[in-house]
Design a protein around this motif. Sequence first.
Motif, PDB file in Angstrom:
ATOM      1  N   ILE A 115       0.888  -1.164   0.000  1.00  0.00           N
ATOM      2  CA  ILE A 115       0.000   0.000   0.000  1.00  0.00           C
ATOM      3  C   ILE A 115       0.923   1.210   0.000  1.00  0.00           C
ATOM      4  CG2 ILE A 115      -1.670   1.327   1.343  1.00  0.00           C
ATOM      5  CD1 ILE A 115      -2.715  -1.418   2.365  1.00  0.00           C
ATOM      6  N   GLU A 116       0.805   2.051  -1.031  1.00  0.00           N
ATOM      7  CA  GLU A 116       1.805   3.101  -1.219  1.00  0.00           C
ATOM      8  C   GLU A 116       1.496   4.333  -0.354  1.00  0.00           C
ATOM      9  OE1 GLU A 116       1.954   3.332  -5.488  1.00  0.00           O
ATOM     10  OE2 GLU A 116       3.044   1.439  -5.641  1.00  0.00           O
ATOM     11  N   ASP A 117       1.534   4.100   0.952  1.00  0.00           N
ATOM     12  CA  ASP A 117       1.418   5.170   1.942  1.00  0.00           C
ATOM     13  C   ASP A 117       2.856   5.510   2.329  1.00  0.00           C
ATOM     14  OD1 ASP A 117       1.271   6.653   4.267  1.00  0.00           O
ATOM     15  OD2 ASP A 117      -0.291   5.417   5.200  1.00  0.00           O
ATOM     16  N   TRP A 118       3.432   6.468   1.593  1.00  0.00           N
ATOM     17  CA  TRP A 118       4.876   6.713   1.730  1.00  0.00           C
ATOM     18  C   TRP A 118       5.299   7.124   3.145  1.00  0.00           C
ATOM     19  CZ3 TRP A 118       8.053   4.839  -1.844  1.00  0.00           C
ATOM     20  CH2 TRP A 118       7.492   4.510  -3.083  1.00  0.00           C
ATOM     21  N   PRO A 119       4.574   8.022   3.846  1.00  0.00           N
ATOM     22  CA  PRO A 119       4.994   8.336   5.219  1.00  0.00           C
ATOM     23  C   PRO A 119       5.007   7.089   6.118  1.00  0.00           C
ATOM     24  CG  PRO A 119       3.514  10.031   4.408  1.00  0.00           C
ATOM     25  CD  PRO A 119       3.488   8.924   3.389  1.00  0.00           C
ATOM     26  N   ALA A 120       4.001   6.212   5.976  1.00  0.00           N
ATOM     27  CA  ALA A 120       3.960   4.982   6.780  1.00  0.00           C
ATOM     28  C   ALA A 120       5.130   4.074   6.415  1.00  0.00           C
ATOM     29  CB  ALA A 120       2.633   4.251   6.565  1.00  0.00           C
ATOM     30  N   MET A 121       5.469   4.010   5.123  1.00  0.00           N
ATOM     31  CA  MET A 121       6.600   3.191   4.685  1.00  0.00           C
ATOM     32  C   MET A 121       7.922   3.750   5.227  1.00  0.00           C
ATOM     33  SD  MET A 121       5.216   2.620   0.797  1.00  0.00           S
ATOM     34  CE  MET A 121       6.647   1.808   0.071  1.00  0.00           C
ATOM     35  N   LEU A 122       8.032   5.077   5.239  1.00  0.00           N
ATOM     36  CA  LEU A 122       9.259   5.701   5.781  1.00  0.00           C
ATOM     37  C   LEU A 122       9.383   5.422   7.281  1.00  0.00           C
ATOM     38  CD1 LEU A 122       9.053   9.055   3.779  1.00  0.00           C
ATOM     39  CD2 LEU A 122      10.901   7.364   3.608  1.00  0.00           C
TER      40      LEU A 122
END
Length: 293
Positions: A202-209
Amino acid sequence: MTSNHHHQHGHGHGSVPAADFDWDALAAHLEHEADLKAGAVTEAAQWLSGLYGAGEVRRVLDVGSGPGVIAGLLADVFPAAEVVAVDQSAALLERARTRSGGRLGTQQADLPDEFDKLGEADLIWSGNAIHHLGDQQAALTSLAGLLRPGGLLAVAERGLAARYLPRDFGLGRPGFQARLDAAHEDGFSTMRAELPGSTEEIEDWPAMLERAGLTPSGTRTFLVDRPAPLDRSTRAYLRTQLSRLHDQLAESLRPEDRATLEALLDEDAPTGILRRPDAFYLSAMTVHTARKA
């Protein structure tokens, strides 16, 4: 892994034998694209400089740098730093060295296998490059591991697809660009599914960071806005872009939309993109940032 504005675009050169690939044509196209975005990138870099705060940025990596236009803009904003362009293409890095008059460092690296070659940095920029790696989360975690304490990771991914024609521009059925986007998104998903080690995310970039061990420090979007009538070089860029989309998507378009695309590519027709008075260029670049504790 070469920066390329969310594949709308995708150069997809991963599947092309390097010997058969026209790197000069690609480099010119990528330089054009980065030059179009230069104002937005400079604004983003100034924002990053403010986020970094006190202390000096000594080393900057641009991961997936292509021909080094953005690395050069980062060097302007961080004049005291060593700025290193990182790409898998030796040809594009040579272009970066020439372009910058030797001001940029370069590092050839095949990612994801060679993240450990890149060395530490205070600031890492990666523009539309992570999506070329099968496991995007693992890539972010590797980049986070290269940051010095207090360092910043800035990832420019997605934003808004470019718009360059009115909804109804007198050829074919109105809404052509939206249908082109839909075909492109399907192609993008196929591209991602075929990458080595492809992992759905799921491309939730802040969560991935955050999962990469960093503390999200803000997301901002920067506008690229060139109103009509366009200058010749931006029109030439758009024609190349449309021609690439034709190569990638012609088979998946309805005949009417394929005919519209071909009419836009006609270099001599007044309805072609090179001559239309109503062509413009509008897109938005979103930058996600996170900090190492």
